[in-house]
Design a protein around this motif. Structure first.
Motif, short mmCIF file in Angstrom:
data_model
loop_
_atom_site.label_atom_id
_atom_site.label_comp_id
_atom_site.label_asym_id
_atom_site.label_seq_id
_atom_site.Cartn_x
_atom_site.Cartn_y
_atom_site.Cartn_z
N SER A 1 10.38 24.28 14.45
CA SER A 1 10.54 24.75 15.94
C SER A 1 11.61 26.04 15.96
N THR A 2 11.60 26.62 17.06
CA THR A 2 12.55 27.63 16.99
C THR A 2 13.99 27.21 17.15
N ASP A 3 14.24 25.89 17.31
CA ASP A 3 15.42 25.43 17.26
C ASP A 3 16.08 24.76 15.85
N GLY A 4 14.97 24.55 15.08
CA GLY A 4 15.17 24.05 13.54
C GLY A 4 14.18 23.48 12.86
N LEU A 5 14.57 22.47 12.16
CA LEU A 5 13.50 21.35 11.61
C LEU A 5 13.96 20.07 11.92
N TYR A 6 12.74 19.34 12.01
CA TYR A 6 12.94 17.79 12.32
C TYR A 6 12.48 17.41 11.11
N ILE A 7 12.99 16.35 10.64
CA ILE A 7 12.71 15.79 9.33
C ILE A 7 12.51 14.08 9.67
N THR A 8 11.27 13.61 9.57
CA THR A 8 11.29 12.19 9.84
C THR A 8 10.08 11.38 8.84
N GLN A 9 10.24 10.17 8.77
CA GLN A 9 9.26 9.45 8.04
C GLN A 9 8.37 8.38 9.03
N ALA A 10 7.96 8.85 10.08
CA ALA A 10 7.33 8.18 11.17
C ALA A 10 6.06 7.44 10.74
N LYS A 11 5.21 8.12 9.98
CA LYS A 11 3.89 7.36 9.47
C LYS A 11 4.39 6.49 8.36
N TYR A 12 5.41 6.77 7.46
CA TYR A 12 5.89 5.93 6.41
C TYR A 12 6.33 4.44 7.21
N ALA A 13 7.27 4.84 8.21
CA ALA A 13 7.73 3.32 8.88
C ALA A 13 6.67 2.55 9.53
N SER A 14 5.59 3.40 9.88
CA SER A 14 4.77 2.87 10.69
C SER A 14 3.76 2.04 9.93
N ASP A 15 3.53 2.48 8.87
CA ASP A 15 2.75 1.72 7.67
C ASP A 15 3.50 0.50 7.20
N LEU A 16 4.80 0.65 7.22
CA LEU A 16 5.61 -0.45 6.69
C LEU A 16 5.67 -1.54 7.72
N LEU A 17 5.60 -1.28 8.95
CA LEU A 17 5.53 -2.19 10.14
C LEU A 17 4.23 -2.91 9.97
N SER A 18 2.93 -2.08 9.53
CA SER A 18 1.74 -2.91 9.58
C SER A 18 1.85 -3.72 8.34
N GLN A 19 2.34 -3.33 7.21
CA GLN A 19 2.52 -4.21 6.06
C GLN A 19 3.27 -5.42 6.23
N ALA A 20 4.18 -5.47 7.02
CA ALA A 20 4.94 -6.60 7.39
C ALA A 20 4.44 -7.73 8.25
N GLY A 21 3.42 -6.99 9.21
CA GLY A 21 2.77 -7.71 10.46
C GLY A 21 3.60 -7.75 11.66
N LEU A 22 4.59 -6.47 11.91
CA LEU A 22 5.53 -6.51 12.99
C LEU A 22 5.20 -5.52 14.06
#
Length: 572
Positions: A179-200
């Protein structure tokens, strides 16, 4: 199979030879370097590019004789074997051979390797600076010499089979949003897959990753009958700490019991995952306005482990407002006092500090002045400045000499900081909700979904007209984030409402102008409304919005549609 064999043949990976007697047959970048590179690139507003090497390990040349049986699908004489000329995936020499091949190739273009991170290659000319960071077969390229970057891409494409992925957006599971303000760095997809793996995926959220004053032991609870799930989840959580410093301490705790996990340990893992569910879009923010000045914070929790009474070291480093390095780790020895625990933590922090200063120098960041190192133990600071060794410090004499040497030579400068302002506190112990959130604020730790998708656009003050809006759901009112308004002279101000306050409809009044489409997403199923659907439903002063997917109802008040605002109401 045929495609793989064709690739091996194209690279001349082996020669078919008779098997000779007595010959046997065979059946990377520091993550802190990546964050530092991204922080520097964001602050200097450099473009970030990504390239991928296809079949990278197949390019490595072998310097020793290695033979293997012909793979299935390859028609050869019965007495012939493959004499490998190049490395194969699974061969222990493959990573080293590939890296040696890549290094020797890029050196021919005038690049040099950093002595402090061998996977960082740089070239400085009159036209500017180019940096390349290699992680196995993925690479990040940045700098202020765009013509040189294109030359580098063309050169690599001639030497290897490359794939140009354009601007950096997804790297090693990291989602990078520009973005014009900077960089956003996340692992949202990775976390979502982890929650699915744990059934939560349908579990309730919690406010902190670990309960306050919680302490794990090796004897509490019952042994897990099948510890494999525990180990998989903890291993995934370890990688999630790449962008989630708020869970570092909790993950450090549960990772100590991988050999014999028990029910109490698994309960903590589930709590971490429930915390992640409510903060799935949290990540790091690297601002374009961040000054490139390094700061360090060091802390220790004395005798915090109830089993062996060892202390926990925690430290973090910020480059301006960008968090680039942190750690939570149990100390090797038992400290006999809180001062000793703090001093050992200072020694570990000093080691990381020196490496980061050297690395940042290669990234063209000035490190001429001493780096401020903040500690909340005055006794440890006094020992560092005291040339006289006493009986109580002779057993940590090496640490004393190490810190004092670099203190005297200007690499660091120690400052006292109160415990309530100690940023490294979050890496040494469990904290209450308010302290946890305070640490996130200090780290420029943001909800990327809120800032980039759910937030408000930057607007000019001279474009103001009027807009009146408010949203509530059947379950209650929605919260609104702060509004960021850009001033014409380049300065900024925050105007609006704190995100912790809930507002009823018609209580929020903002002014914007210009024609812009209003967008939103369902706070329950996260499906985004189309622009046309939103505008068609908002033709009257008071209408009901209905999610087309889950049919949840959102009622809203919008008095002016001709606005300059793009907003996604988000249930914080």
């Amino acid at each position: 199979m045929k495609e793989e064999l064709d690739a091996l043949t194209k690279n001349h990976t082996w020669d078919l030879v008779p098997l000779l007697p007595r010959q046997s047959v065979v059946g990377f970048a520091h993550i802190s370097s990546i964050r530092a590179l991204l922080a520097v690139a964001a602050a200097r507003q450099w473009d970030l590019f990504q390239m991928d090497v296809k079949n990278a390990f197949l390019n490595g040349d072998l310097s020793e004789a290695v033979y293997m049986q012909p793979p299935s699908g390859l028609s050869v004489e019965s007495n012939k074997v493959c004499h490998l000329r190049r490395a194969l995936y699974g061969l222990k020499q493959a990573p080293r051979a590939w890296f040696a091949k890549f290094s020797s190739t890029i050196f021919r273009l005038g690049y040099t390797a950093s002595p402090y991170d061998s996977t960082l290659f740089l070239r400085r000319t009159d036209k500017g600076t180019i940096l390349l960071l290699l992680y196995v077969d993925d690479m990040i390229i940045t700098g202020n010499d765009l013509s040189g970057i294109q030359e580098l891409k063309d050169f690599l494409s001639q030497q290897f089979e490359m794939k140009d992925l354009g601007h950096l957006s997804y790297f090693l599971g990291l989602e990078i949003t520009h973005s014009t303000d900077g960089l956003y760095i996340t692992q949202a997809k990775y976390a979502s897959d982890l929650l699915s793996q744990a059934g939560l995926t349908d579990s309730k959220n919690v406010d902190t990753p670990v309960e306050l004053n919680a302490h794990l032991t090796s004897s509490g609870g019952k042994p897990l009958s099948n510890p494999s799930l525990y180990r998989r989840l903890v291993g995934s959580l370890v990688y999630l700490t790449v962008t989630r410093p708020d869970i570092s301490y909790a993950v450090h705790q549960v990772s100590q019991y991988l050999s014999a996990p028990r029910s109490t340990h698994y309960a903590v893992v589930l709590r971490i995952l429930r915390y992640l569910k409510g903060t799935i879009f949290h990540g790091l923010f690297y601002s374009t306005q961040s000054p490139l000045i390094l700061r360090a914070f060091s802390d220790a929790d004395w005798a915090g482990d109830l089993t062996d009474c060892r202390s926990t070291t925690g430290y973090c480093f910020l480059l301006g407002s960008s968090l680039i390095s942190w750690r939570s780790k149990k100390q090797t020895f038992v400290a006999r006092s809180s001062t000793e625990a703090e001093y050992r933590a200072l020694a570990d922090t000093t080691s990381e500090l020196l490496w980061l200063r050297w690395l940042l120098k290669d990234l063209s960041v000035s490190t001429s002045s001493a780096t401020p190192l903040y500690c909340d133990n005055q006794s440890a600071i006094h020992i560092a400045h005291n040339d006289v060794f006493h009986e109580r410090t002779k057993h940590i004499e090496i640490d004393c000499h190490f810190i004092r040497y670099h203190l005297v030579h200007g690499a660091l400068k120690l400052f006292f900081i109160s415990s309530k302002d100690q940023l490294a506190d979050i890496f040494t112990k469990s904290l209450p909700t308010r302290r946890t959130h305070k640490g996130e604020d200090e780290f420029s730790y943001v909800d990327q979904k809120l800032q980039n998708t759910t937030g408000f656009e930057e607007l000019k003050l001279d474009e103001i007209e009027s807009l009146e809006f408010g949203f509530v759901t059947e379950q209650g009112p929605l919260s609104f984030p702060k509004v960021h308004v850009g001033l014409e002279n380049g300065a900024t101000m925050e105007d609006g409402f704190d995100s912790s306050i809930d507002f009823e409809p018609e209580e929020v009044m903002l002014s914007m102008a210009g024609r812009h489409q209003l967008t939103t997403e369902c706070v329950w199923c996260r499906v985004e409304f189309s622009h046309e659907a939103v505008e068609s439903q908002l033709q009257s002063d008071s209408v009901g919005l209905m999610c087309p997917t889950c049919k949840s109802k959102i009622s809203g008040q919008v008095n002016v549609l001709d606005c300059g605002l793009s907003m996604n109401p988000h249930h914080l």
